[in-house]
Design an enzyme around this catalytic site. Structure first.
Site, PDB file in Angstrom:
ATOM      1  N   TYR A 286      -2.507   0.526  10.001  1.00 29.04           N
ATOM      2  CA  TYR A 286      -2.690  -0.268   8.694  1.00 29.04           C
ATOM      3  C   TYR A 286      -1.247  -0.059   7.902  1.00 29.04           C
ATOM      4  O   TYR A 286      -0.942  -1.105   7.415  1.00 29.04           O
ATOM      5  CB  TYR A 286      -4.088   0.217   8.103  1.00 29.04           C
TER       6      TYR A 286
ATOM      7  N   LYS B 112       1.912  -3.316   6.767  1.00 31.24           N
ATOM      8  CA  LYS B 112       2.268  -3.356   5.429  1.00 31.24           C
ATOM      9  C   LYS B 112       3.575  -3.094   5.328  1.00 31.24           C
ATOM     10  O   LYS B 112       4.349  -4.028   4.513  1.00 31.24           O
ATOM     11  CB  LYS B 112       1.384  -2.453   4.255  1.00 31.24           C
TER      12      LYS B 112
ATOM     13  N   SER C 212       0.858  -1.273  -0.187  1.00 26.53           N
ATOM     14  CA  SER C 212       0.085   0.076   0.092  1.00 26.53           C
ATOM     15  C   SER C 212       0.877   1.357   0.014  1.00 26.53           C
ATOM     16  O   SER C 212       1.999   1.241   0.571  1.00 26.53           O
ATOM     17  CB  SER C 212      -0.944   0.045   1.320  1.00 26.53           C
TER      18      SER C 212
END
Length: 346
Positions: free
Chosen positions: A160, A164, A136
């Site tokens: 988040y 990643k 991402s």
């Protein structure tokens, strides 16, 4: 050749699975169905005009969770039993809400990181070392009005993004441990929207959507009264955040291109941005959707959302040069195809 697709019934996973099936691969699909449904596989089969025999032969679905390593081992064993061992993995499975990740960090670390660790251990045990990873653009440190290159500093500002970026570190460690065996692509997404041109599959999150486009669709269909825009005081032309929106089919094609590149290459690990290189503000996206589809989207401004960046646009030149991949579809195409999909849903 058999390929494992984790999160294969989700938004990006389903569109990429469709392209893999078009190319003749056998798919082993894992999905927990927390935020998707295996019903999408029947729609994919309809698009490809598969017979029942084709469907049962080409698509092997397993409902389960990557946090359960014995479940992953069962899927790999199933493929070996059918004499079609899994030779590559497209890894989409994971939780993806920026807001939710800050509120429930343990949940995100367990699902995203532990799930990936289990997957890698199982791949290693089964001598499967080709991986396309769904990363991402949230891993990057915030920049002011500059396109983001792969060499930019990594500095996520939400949980988040942290999961990643940490998974990418894990993948680099796996590669370094056996640099003559692993083939890995970290594909750093920007903002996928739209739907398949057929209107049969698109983004269909369960519960309250986290991304802007499904909310636009809900407001357009009058399933939701108003769209909230998080802040109109950002340092941009119209005061709303700027994003790099990419058509879901361009993104899916990027995965296929990355896989084909790795297949022809010596073992390596690469990190690539998948975006269009064009920035559009949130307000600009809304206005384009209204114009292209001739529908009204009532909206209101609210306070900024924790974890958001002002300007997130890709420098995609490396992916274009290395993969020979090029995004083809405009923001108007994204809005048109997304609305076509939304109108088919009950």
């Amino acid at each position: 050749m058999s390929i494992l697709v984790t999160g294969g019934t989700g938004f990006i996973g389903s569109h990429t699975s469709l392209l893999l099936l078009e190319k003749g691969f056998n798919l082993y699909i894992i999905d927990s169905e927390i935020n998707s449904s295996k019903n999408v596989l029947k729609k994919i089969s309809s698009i490809l005009k598969f017979s029942d025999e084709d469907f049962s032969e080409k698509i092997n679905f397993f409902k389960g969770d990557l946090r359960n390593i014995s479940f992953i081992e069962k899927v790999f064993k199933s493929a070996i039993t059918k004499n079609e061992p899994i030779q590559a993995v497209f890894h989409f499975a994971g939780l993806k809400s920026v807001y939710e990740s800050n509120k429930y960090p343990f949940k995100y670390w367990e699902n995203n990181f532990v799930g990936t660790l289990n997957l890698l251990k199982t791949m290693e045990f089964n001598s499967c070392r080709t991986l396309i990873f769904s990363s991402s653009a949230t891993i990057y440190k915030s920049v002011k009005k500059e396109k983001i290159k792969e060499s930019n500093l990594i500095g996520p500002i939400n949980t988040y993004g942290e999961t990643k970026s940490t998974i990418e570190k894990l993948l680099h460690a796996a590669f370094k441990s056996q640099p003559n065996k692993w083939k890995i692509a970290n594909l750093r997404y920007f903002n996928p929207i739209g739907a398949h041109f057929s209107g049969q599959i698109g983004e269909e999150p369960k519960g309250v959507p986290n991304n802007i486009f499904p909310i636009i669709l809900k407001v357009a269909k009058k399933e939701q009264k108003i769209l909230k825009i998080f802040g109109n005081d950002w340092d941009t032309e119209d005061g709303t955040c700027v994003r790099d929106y990419i058509h879901i089919m361009d993104l899916a094609e990027g995965h296929i291109s990355a896989f084909e590149f790795l297949t022809k290459s010596n073992p390596k690990i690469i990190s690539l941005n998948l975006g269009t290189g064009q920035g559009h503000s949130v307000l600009g996206l809304i206005n384009t959707f209204k114009k292209v589809n001739e529908v009204n989207i009532p909206y209101e401004y609210t306070s900024r959302r924790e974890g958001d960046n002002e300007f997130v646009v890709a420098d995609n030149s490396l992916a274009v040069s290395v993969l020979g991949w090029q995004p083809k579809y405009s923001i108007e195409d994204m809005c048109k195809d997304g609305w076509k999909w939304a109108k088919t849903r009950k």
